[in-house]
Write a protein that holds these residues in place. Structure first.
Motif: not given
Length: 305
Positions: A127-133
């Motif tokens: 979720s954090i990775m998707f948000a930053r992406g």
């Protein structure tokens, strides 16, 4: 996935369940990624790349797509990829809450309990990775429409057993197929390809467990229970898939929003891509007795059949 709404299993089933959980734990120790280190967050966005494989765009194959400049096409795929990522965050948050609810006060020495926490950790990182992406793609916060959000709130609070697992599987299977295409496509911006690769590798463990749990929970289930849960899963699938690409992506890509929405809704190419991506999933649901006549109505509305 992990156990959601778990019930008491027969003693003979426990060793198998624990064995599967232990194998998943071992796999996680061997092959997992830290997105903070693996993804190139520092290099500025290169707008000469797409955000997703063009063939997965909701407008690909339409007359509007043919009129768009290459720059507009790339910007649209970047906005669409960000929207898909945001939808992924929404469902991963639903999943995390269901798992925590299920494993509250259960045996922490059980490999299934430890796998549950491992999966929650995976989903949190994703979720954090998707948000930053999404932020790096230059996109705003895309959220599902209000009805989907409220139904998701209800679902995460009430879904148990095969209904939870099968719905989770639907979300993961659709994402898995498209992301496998994106991660291999050299037209896609490198950091997005890395994100997709991480998600595909780690979610493969979650999907394996989801399928096995769905089958196990359905053992001995009567016709009424299967009919009910089949319908619940199909409705969840409809809202998950229909929420993937927010209609605001078109305006944010500089397009005529009304025309784009109209052509996207009638785009047979995109519908065919979705159906193709879900062929294996539909076979599984059918074999599990979850592809009923009523459920098929919603899968057709979602263009999954």
């Amino acid at each position: 996935m992990t156990s959601v709404g778990a019930h008491e299993h027969a003693d003979t089933a426990q060793p198998d369940r624990q064995s599967v959980a232990q194998r998943l734990l071992d796999s996680s120790e061997t092959l997992s990624y830290d997105p903070v280190k693996e993804v190139d967050w520092e290099t500025p966005l290169d707008t000469s790349y797409h955000g997703a494989s063009p063939e997965w765009s909701t407008l690909y194959g339409t007359s509007y797509w043919a009129e768009m400049t290459p720059e507009q096409q790339r910007e649209l795929t970047r906005q669409e990829a960000a929207s898909v990522a945001s939808t992924g965050i929404w469902f991963e948050m639903i999943l995390q809450q269901m798992v925590l609810r299920d494993f509250y006060a259960k045996d922490p020495t059980d490999p299934a309990f430890q796998w549950a926490l491992t999966e929650i950790a995976d989903e949190c990182r994703h979720s954090i990775m998707f948000a930053r992406g999404a932020a790096k793609l230059g996109a705003p916060a895309y959220r599902p429409r209000r009805l989907a959000v409220e139904l998701g709130r209800f679902f995460k609070t009430t879904a148990t057993g095969e209904a939870a697992y099968a719905a989770i599987l639907v979300a993961e299977e659709v994402l898995d197929v498209m992301q496998r295409d994106w991660m291999r496509d050299e037209r896609v911006v490198p950091f997005v390809r890395t994100i997709n690769n991480i998600h595909v590798v780690e979610e493969s463990r979650h999907m394996k467990f989801a399928r096995e749990e769905t089958r196990e929970r359905l053992e001995g289930a009567g016709r009424l229970r299967r009919q009910y849960n089949a319908l619940v899963v199909s409705i969840a699938a409809y809202f998950i898939v229909s929420s993937m690409v927010n209609e605001k992506v078109y305006a944010n890509a500089g397009l005529d929003s009304k025309r784009a929405i109209r052509e996207a809704r009638s785009n047979e190419h995109h519908k065919a891509m979705l159906r193709s991506s879900c062929a294996g999933l539909m076979e599984f649901l059918d074999s599990a007795g979850l592809l009923t006549k009523a459920a098929t109505v919603f899968y057709k509305r979602a263009n999954l059949i």
